[in-house]
Design an enzyme around this catalytic site. Sequence first.
Site, PDB file in Angstrom:
ATOM      1  N   HIS A 298      -9.658  10.794  -1.986  1.00  0.00           N
ATOM      2  CA  HIS A 298      -9.167  10.680  -0.617  1.00  0.00           C
ATOM      3  C   HIS A 298      -8.776   9.277  -0.181  1.00  0.00           C
ATOM      4  O   HIS A 298      -8.317   9.074   0.921  1.00  0.00           O
ATOM      5  CB  HIS A 298     -10.176  11.287   0.361  1.00  0.00           C
ATOM      6  CG  HIS A 298     -10.062  12.777   0.410  1.00  0.00           C
ATOM      7  ND1 HIS A 298      -8.938  13.412   0.889  1.00  0.00           N
ATOM      8  CD2 HIS A 298     -10.884  13.758  -0.022  1.00  0.00           C
ATOM      9  CE1 HIS A 298      -9.082  14.713   0.762  1.00  0.00           C
ATOM     10  NE2 HIS A 298     -10.260  14.959   0.200  1.00  0.00           N
ATOM     11  N   GLY A 299      -8.962   8.291  -1.065  1.00  0.00           N
ATOM     12  CA  GLY A 299      -8.610   6.929  -0.675  1.00  0.00           C
ATOM     13  C   GLY A 299      -7.105   6.715  -0.615  1.00  0.00           C
ATOM     14  O   GLY A 299      -6.335   7.532  -1.087  1.00  0.00           O
ATOM     15  N   CYS A 300      -6.696   5.589   0.021  1.00  0.00           N
ATOM     16  CA  CYS A 300      -5.271   5.244   0.109  1.00  0.00           C
ATOM     17  C   CYS A 300      -4.853   4.336  -1.035  1.00  0.00           C
ATOM     18  O   CYS A 300      -3.671   4.066  -1.215  1.00  0.00           O
ATOM     19  CB  CYS A 300      -4.976   4.521   1.419  1.00  0.00           C
ATOM     20  SG  CYS A 300      -4.967   5.616   2.825  1.00  0.00           S
ATOM     21  N   ILE A 301      -5.806   3.811  -1.758  1.00  0.00           N
ATOM     22  CA  ILE A 301      -5.466   2.822  -2.794  1.00  0.00           C
ATOM     23  C   ILE A 301      -5.585   3.453  -4.185  1.00  0.00           C
ATOM     24  O   ILE A 301      -6.606   4.023  -4.501  1.00  0.00           O
ATOM     25  CB  ILE A 301      -6.403   1.581  -2.722  1.00  0.00           C
ATOM     26  CG1 ILE A 301      -6.379   0.984  -1.321  1.00  0.00           C
ATOM     27  CG2 ILE A 301      -6.022   0.571  -3.773  1.00  0.00           C
ATOM     28  CD1 ILE A 301      -5.051   0.393  -0.917  1.00  0.00           C
TER      29      ILE A 301
ATOM     30  N   ILE B 185       0.843  -1.206   0.000  1.00  0.00           N
ATOM     31  CA  ILE B 185       0.000   0.000   0.000  1.00  0.00           C
ATOM     32  C   ILE B 185       0.880   1.260   0.000  1.00  0.00           C
ATOM     33  O   ILE B 185       0.605   2.227  -0.718  1.00  0.00           O
ATOM     34  CB  ILE B 185      -0.982  -0.012   1.202  1.00  0.00           C
ATOM     35  CG1 ILE B 185      -2.005  -1.141   1.003  1.00  0.00           C
ATOM     36  CG2 ILE B 185      -1.690   1.336   1.353  1.00  0.00           C
ATOM     37  CD1 ILE B 185      -2.932  -1.376   2.186  1.00  0.00           C
TER      38      ILE B 185
END
Lengths: 169, 105
Positions: free
Chosen positions: B102-105, A37
């Site tokens: 705004h997601g992390c992925i 990630i």
Amino acid sequence: MTATMPDTVVPSDTLPITKVNIIVSKGSLEGIYPGLIMANGARMEGIEANVFFTFFGMEAVLKGKNEHIKVATVGNPGLHIPTMLGGLPGMSTMVTHMMQKKMEQLDIPSIPEFVQLIADSGAKLYACKASVDMFDLKKDDFVEAVDSIITVGDFYEMAGGVGSHIIFT
Amino acid sequence: MPTMTLDNAVLELDAEGFLKDATQWNEAVAETIARDNGVPVLTEDHWKVIRFMRQAWLANGQAPTIRTLGKESGVDVKNLYKLFPKGPAKLAAKFAGIPKPHGCI
């Protein structure tokens, strides 16, 4: 006398991260995902990324193995499952399944897909020479996304530069 | 407040250069934002991604992840990074006049 900042000190917020060098050293699901990630997140911000797989972290990029990575249900206090129960047959499979279901909902890819996505994004993936020797592996045992097998010295050389950081997971 | 001017209209941007009001967007706005962000010419593939991004956001209020972009926008991940070297999801959202993902992925 008043203390003043020397002219050579650059405020930290003007030195953006330009490269991350991520070490993945663990072979459990929860040991592998954070590094992936972070690598993907770096590329999404336009930051250069190298990922170095060592010891059991190599499971993430080994053919025939990386689709079977499981959550560690023993010795993992964060799960709040008593150790004796965590060791029961099928427990790790069940918890892994639950976690994968949740991740799929969040559009987080499986480990094999994620590894390929990260390689496609321009990050470079490497396996650790010492670990490769220890486990009697060869380049062919790794998925195509892995660029090459390199030494620790190569890794440090690659990790050099202003704005470059090493992240150990 | 940062702004951009286009055909005498003043458009408000947030601190990172994303359009504040998504309804003010049009193709000329996209071209101007792209130029200001180091992409002088938008190709047909750029447009595919920008339109996909905007439609997804209009449909469900969320910008797609890089995974979805690679699978569904019609441009694969390798080419997404060629078109938008500084980050496909972030840049395509910016050009599409929608808020920063705004997601992390």
